[in-house]
Design an enzyme around this catalytic site. Structure first.
Site, mmCIF file in Angstrom:
data_model
loop_
_atom_site.group_PDB
_atom_site.id
_atom_site.type_symbol
_atom_site.label_atom_id
_atom_site.label_comp_id
_atom_site.label_asym_id
_atom_site.label_seq_id
_atom_site.Cartn_x
_atom_site.Cartn_y
_atom_site.Cartn_z
ATOM 1 N N ASN A 168 6.160 -48.217 94.636
ATOM 2 C CA ASN A 168 7.563 -48.600 94.770
ATOM 3 C C ASN A 168 8.475 -47.692 93.950
ATOM 4 O O ASN A 168 9.540 -47.263 94.413
ATOM 5 C CB ASN A 168 7.767 -50.046 94.304
ATOM 6 C CG ASN A 168 7.217 -51.070 95.278
ATOM 7 O OD1 ASN A 168 6.888 -50.755 96.409
ATOM 8 N ND2 ASN A 168 7.118 -52.307 94.828
ATOM 9 N N ARG A 210 12.865 -44.706 107.793
ATOM 10 C CA ARG A 210 12.523 -43.845 106.663
ATOM 11 C C ARG A 210 11.016 -43.801 106.415
ATOM 12 O O ARG A 210 10.350 -44.828 106.342
ATOM 13 C CB ARG A 210 13.245 -44.332 105.404
ATOM 14 C CG ARG A 210 12.993 -43.457 104.184
ATOM 15 C CD ARG A 210 13.763 -43.988 102.996
ATOM 16 N NE ARG A 210 15.190 -43.714 103.114
ATOM 17 C CZ ARG A 210 16.127 -44.460 102.531
ATOM 18 N NH1 ARG A 210 15.805 -45.521 101.846
ATOM 19 N NH2 ARG A 210 17.397 -44.131 102.658
ATOM 20 N N HIS A 259 17.368 -51.728 114.358
ATOM 21 C CA HIS A 259 16.479 -52.454 113.441
ATOM 22 C C HIS A 259 16.054 -53.800 114.015
ATOM 23 O O HIS A 259 15.147 -54.447 113.480
ATOM 24 C CB HIS A 259 17.201 -52.635 112.096
ATOM 25 C CG HIS A 259 16.341 -53.101 110.982
ATOM 26 N ND1 HIS A 259 16.452 -54.362 110.427
ATOM 27 C CD2 HIS A 259 15.334 -52.494 110.308
ATOM 28 C CE1 HIS A 259 15.577 -54.508 109.453
ATOM 29 N NE2 HIS A 259 14.884 -53.390 109.366
ATOM 30 N N TYR A 276 2.811 -59.445 105.158
ATOM 31 C CA TYR A 276 4.217 -59.834 105.088
ATOM 32 C C TYR A 276 4.375 -61.209 105.730
ATOM 33 O O TYR A 276 3.782 -61.486 106.778
ATOM 34 C CB TYR A 276 5.112 -58.859 105.862
ATOM 35 C CG TYR A 276 5.335 -57.501 105.236
ATOM 36 C CD1 TYR A 276 4.491 -56.995 104.246
ATOM 37 C CD2 TYR A 276 6.387 -56.698 105.663
ATOM 38 C CE1 TYR A 276 4.709 -55.745 103.701
ATOM 39 C CE2 TYR A 276 6.610 -55.435 105.121
ATOM 40 C CZ TYR A 276 5.757 -54.969 104.135
ATOM 41 O OH TYR A 276 5.967 -53.717 103.601
ATOM 42 N N ARG A 329 14.200 -61.961 97.649
ATOM 43 C CA ARG A 329 13.003 -61.386 97.055
ATOM 44 C C ARG A 329 13.301 -60.177 96.174
ATOM 45 O O ARG A 329 12.762 -60.044 95.089
ATOM 46 C CB ARG A 329 12.024 -60.957 98.162
ATOM 47 C CG ARG A 329 10.684 -60.478 97.621
ATOM 48 C CD ARG A 329 9.903 -59.681 98.643
ATOM 49 N NE ARG A 329 10.408 -58.326 98.790
ATOM 50 C CZ ARG A 329 10.753 -57.775 99.944
ATOM 51 N NH1 ARG A 329 10.680 -58.456 101.057
ATOM 52 N NH2 ARG A 329 11.201 -56.528 99.991
ATOM 53 N N HIS A 354 9.262 -61.672 103.655
ATOM 54 C CA HIS A 354 10.030 -60.712 104.433
ATOM 55 C C HIS A 354 10.956 -61.356 105.465
ATOM 56 O O HIS A 354 11.885 -60.713 105.951
ATOM 57 C CB HIS A 354 9.063 -59.751 105.144
ATOM 58 C CG HIS A 354 9.706 -58.559 105.765
ATOM 59 N ND1 HIS A 354 9.908 -58.436 107.124
ATOM 60 C CD2 HIS A 354 10.213 -57.419 105.223
ATOM 61 C CE1 HIS A 354 10.488 -57.283 107.393
ATOM 62 N NE2 HIS A 354 10.692 -56.648 106.262
#
Length: 709
Positions: free
Chosen positions: A50, A403, A433, A466, A562, A590
């Site tokens: 991350n 990305r 998206h 997720y 989150r 998620h």
């Protein structure tokens, strides 16, 4: 839309510092004794990965603004230059904490017969084996390069791990500087043979222990290790004539992006550090020196050790019972009633099966599908290819601006096009998206459309880790709206007369603000008023300002965020009725769910309940095609509100509360422990149960009422 003015530090947290606080919570899970040991190591590795991405994207963007003299202000009113100093300090503190946790875990692993050892800790047999292994399996792929006027400093790719050496050569002891890029094909840790248990040595340690083989006849004066992170964002050119050609070129340029961060081992001689910085043209890069392990993310390799006793107990995702009752016919199950699937507790195979059945069904005439992230091995892509090869009309909206998945998505697009799929790449300045799938089927002389709306990606790997929702419906209103969404992305046809969906980039923020306004009106009329919202990030200035207004009007607001949260909760006169929590645990939360009380105490059947592909962020409202969908089926409504949302609100084993000063405080369970992940592993969902579980009651969840909720 023009960006709203900054809220200021008294009303908003800095986005980047909030993200670092989130990654600190991830790191805290590495220290959580409730998790098995190798899972704790996995959290440590994730925190490292991350942080790498944070520097390659967020810090790189701020650095670019600084170098260009851009004075854009953050939500808390800071310029890029003003943000970079605090970010670097917090990131360095996080790296120190990662190294400290690695020492703790390394010792605990050793107690469980998994060791990472230094060269001087090798047994005789291990040392002999490693020397032979180095000679036969490592040395042939190493290419040291002298650095001198005839050998200029080479290009070093992003995330590459390298060694540098100061040497003396021959009788005259001529000084030589050597650079060695460690090939990515070599494992970061070499598992040793000849000992008991699982014993590893880091690849850089193995190389440095065999300098005599790498540089025979040389005398070592000093050495060090370093790793680089480059600017990995791709800036779009609005005037790009060919988007595909532009992205292929941009991916190549990204590999040569500006160096943003340099990590050196603490024993690297200063002259070698200076040589590296000069050679990389990295005078402006952020530098970190570490006495520990460089590249914490690489610890993921050790997590794969075959020790199931040190990992989470595996579970098998359930298949919706309703599908089984219809003999696996997903279309029949959807026709019977809308239902929702809760991943990863319920299998992603149902989503894959939806498209596989469509591909094989002779009555299916067309399929439309969005693809944002699909993974490297995608059963979804396989199903679309099979459908096209079977003669069906297949349209795939492939987002090549996702990305770090740009290259993979270009590969999928090529494969789909070769199979005869109509591939659409969307917009230059917007990302598609939304996660939507349409199957158009001929039934009784007419066409009927079946839709899937997801809160997560069509990605088989992330669907196992997720938490997301998959909603299936044969609603004609949903079908008409979904068709308009696809027409927007394929033909730029602006959607008019939407019946169920709200879409961005036009209308979604306004819809959210109006829903909050309705709660404000309820509160002022003395009726119950509440907002429950679950998302990944909250950074939109206008939404935050509206939530503040709602709070002070008496609306009770509970937010489950989150990751990044720029809203300051619990401040008298501003946000006294707002509570924010973050859940970090076995699965990555998620799903995006938004609930509005609608004049009744929550939970209630009259509440407005929505699922969405969008977080409350400017990019989702202004620069992405997203959807917001109301849940009207009573069973689906109850599952998402009474089960999923309440479980998230009452979890006390994986939850953190955001304080008004920006700190996060871990929940203390007290007498009653509740772990929402364990709850959903062990209890069936309300929706899609069918008749087979009619005699098995799902434990009813209760929430202590707060204010107007």
């Amino acid at each position: 839309m023009t960006e709203a003015p900054p809220l200021g530090a008294d009303k908003a947290f800095n986005r980047e510092l909030s993200w670092l606080a989130f990654n600190t919570r991830v790191l805290e899970e590495a220290a959580n004794p409730a998790h098995p040991l190798l899972e704790r190591l996995r959290f440590l590795s994730i925190s490292g990965d991350n942080l790498d991405e944070f520097f390659m994207t967020r810090v790189a963007g701020l650095k670019g603004q600084q170098l260009r003299g851009v004075e854009e202000l953050s939500i808390d009113g800071l310029t890029a230059s003003q943000q970079l100093g605090p970010i670097a300090a917090e990131a360095d503190a996080l790296v120190v904490a990662q190294q400290a946790e690695w020492l703790v875990l390394r010792e605990a692993l050793a107690e469980n017969d998994i060791e990472v050892v230094a060269p001087d800790a090798l047994g005789k047999d291990e040392a002999e084996w490693l020397r032979g292994h180095f000679r036969e399996q490592i040395l042939p792929v190493l290419t040291p390069q002298a650095i001198d006027p005839t050998h200029p400093f080479p290009f070093i790719p992003n995330k590459a791990f390298s060694l540098v050496f100061l040497l003396k050569r021959g009788r005259r002891k001529e000084p030589v500087t050597e650079l060695l890029m460690i090939p990515s094909t070599l494992p970061r840790f070499v598992e040793l043979k000849g000992g008991e248990g699982h014993r590893f040595i880091a690849i850089e340690q193995a190389i440095r222990a065999h300098i005599d083989q790498l540089f025979p006849g040389f005398e070592a004066r000093g050495s060090g290790a370093f790793r680089i992170l480059r600017d990995s964002d791709i800036e779009l050119d609005d005037e790009a004539e060919d988007l595909i050609r532009y992205f292929r070129s941009a991916i190549q340029r990204r590999r040569r992006g500006r160096v943003i961060r340099l990590e050196f081992s603490a024993d690297t001689p200063p002259e070698l550090e200076e040589m590296v910085r000069t050679g990389l043209s990295a005078k402006d890069a952020l530098v970190n020196e570490s006495s520990g392990l460089i590249g914490i993310a690489d610890l993921s390799m050790l997590v794969e050790v075959d020790r199931p006793d040190l990992k989470f107990t595996p579970f098998t995702p359930r298949l919706p019972e309703r599908i089984a009752e219809h003999d696996g016919d997903i279309f029949a199950a959807i026709r019977a009633k809308d239902f929702i699937i809760h991943h990863p507790y319920e299998s992603f195979e149902a989503v894959v099966g939806f498209l596989r059945q469509a591909a094989a069904d002779p009555d299916v005439v067309a399929i439309k599908q969005t693809l944002y992230r699909a993974g490297k091995q995608s059963a979804i892509v396989d199903a679309l290819v099979a459908a096209a090869e079977a003669g069906k009309t297949v349209t795939a909206v492939v987002e090549i601006k996702a990305r770090f998945d740009e290259e993979q998505n270009l590969l999928w697009a090529g494969r789909l096009e070769r199979a005869g799929v109509q591939v659409i790449y969307g917009f230059v300045d917007w990302k598609t998206h939304a996660k939507v799938s349409m199957v158009i089927r001929r039934e009784g002389g007419a066409l009927r459309t079946y839709c899937h709306f997801g809160t997560g990606n069509y990605h088989p790997v992330t669907a196992r880790i997720y938490t997301d929702l998959s909603f299936f419906t044969a609603s004609r209103r949903a079908a008409r709206d979904a068709a308009k969404l696809f027409n927007l992305t394929t033909g730029y046809v602006q959607p008019k007369g939407l019946e169920l969906l709200t879409l961005s980039p036009r209308g979604l923020r306004e819809r959210m603000l109006s829903l909050i306004d309705a709660e404000i009106a309820s509160a002022r009329e003395g009726r119950p008023a509440a907002v429950w919202a679950k998302m990944n990030s909250l950074t939109d200035r206008l939404v935050i300002a509206k939530l503040y207004e709602a709070s002070e009007a008496g609306v009770s607001i509970d937010l489950i965020v989150r990751g990044v949260c720029c809203l300051r909760p619990g401040i008298a006169g501003l946000s006294s009725n707002i509570r924010v929590k973050s859940i970090v645990g076995r699965f990555l939360e998620h799903s995006r769910i938004f609930v509005f009380a609608n004049g009744h105490r929550l939970p209630n059947r009259a509440a407005r309940v929505y699922i969405s592909s969008a977080d409350w962020m400017p990019r989702n409202f202004d620069r992405r095609v997203e959807y917001l969908l109301p849940l009207e089926n009573p069973t689906v409504h109850a599952q998402v509100l009474d089960q999923v949302m309440i479980a998230n609100l009452i979890d006390n084993e994986q939850s953190w509360s955001l304080e008004s000063d920006g700190s996060y405080v871990r929940s203390v369970p007290g007498k009653r422990h509740f772990n929402l992940h364990q709850y959903f592993i062990t209890n069936p969902s309300l929706s899609g149960r069918g008749h087979s579980l009619a005699g098995k009651a799902v434990p009813k969840l209760r929430l202590t009422q707060r204010g107007g909720a």
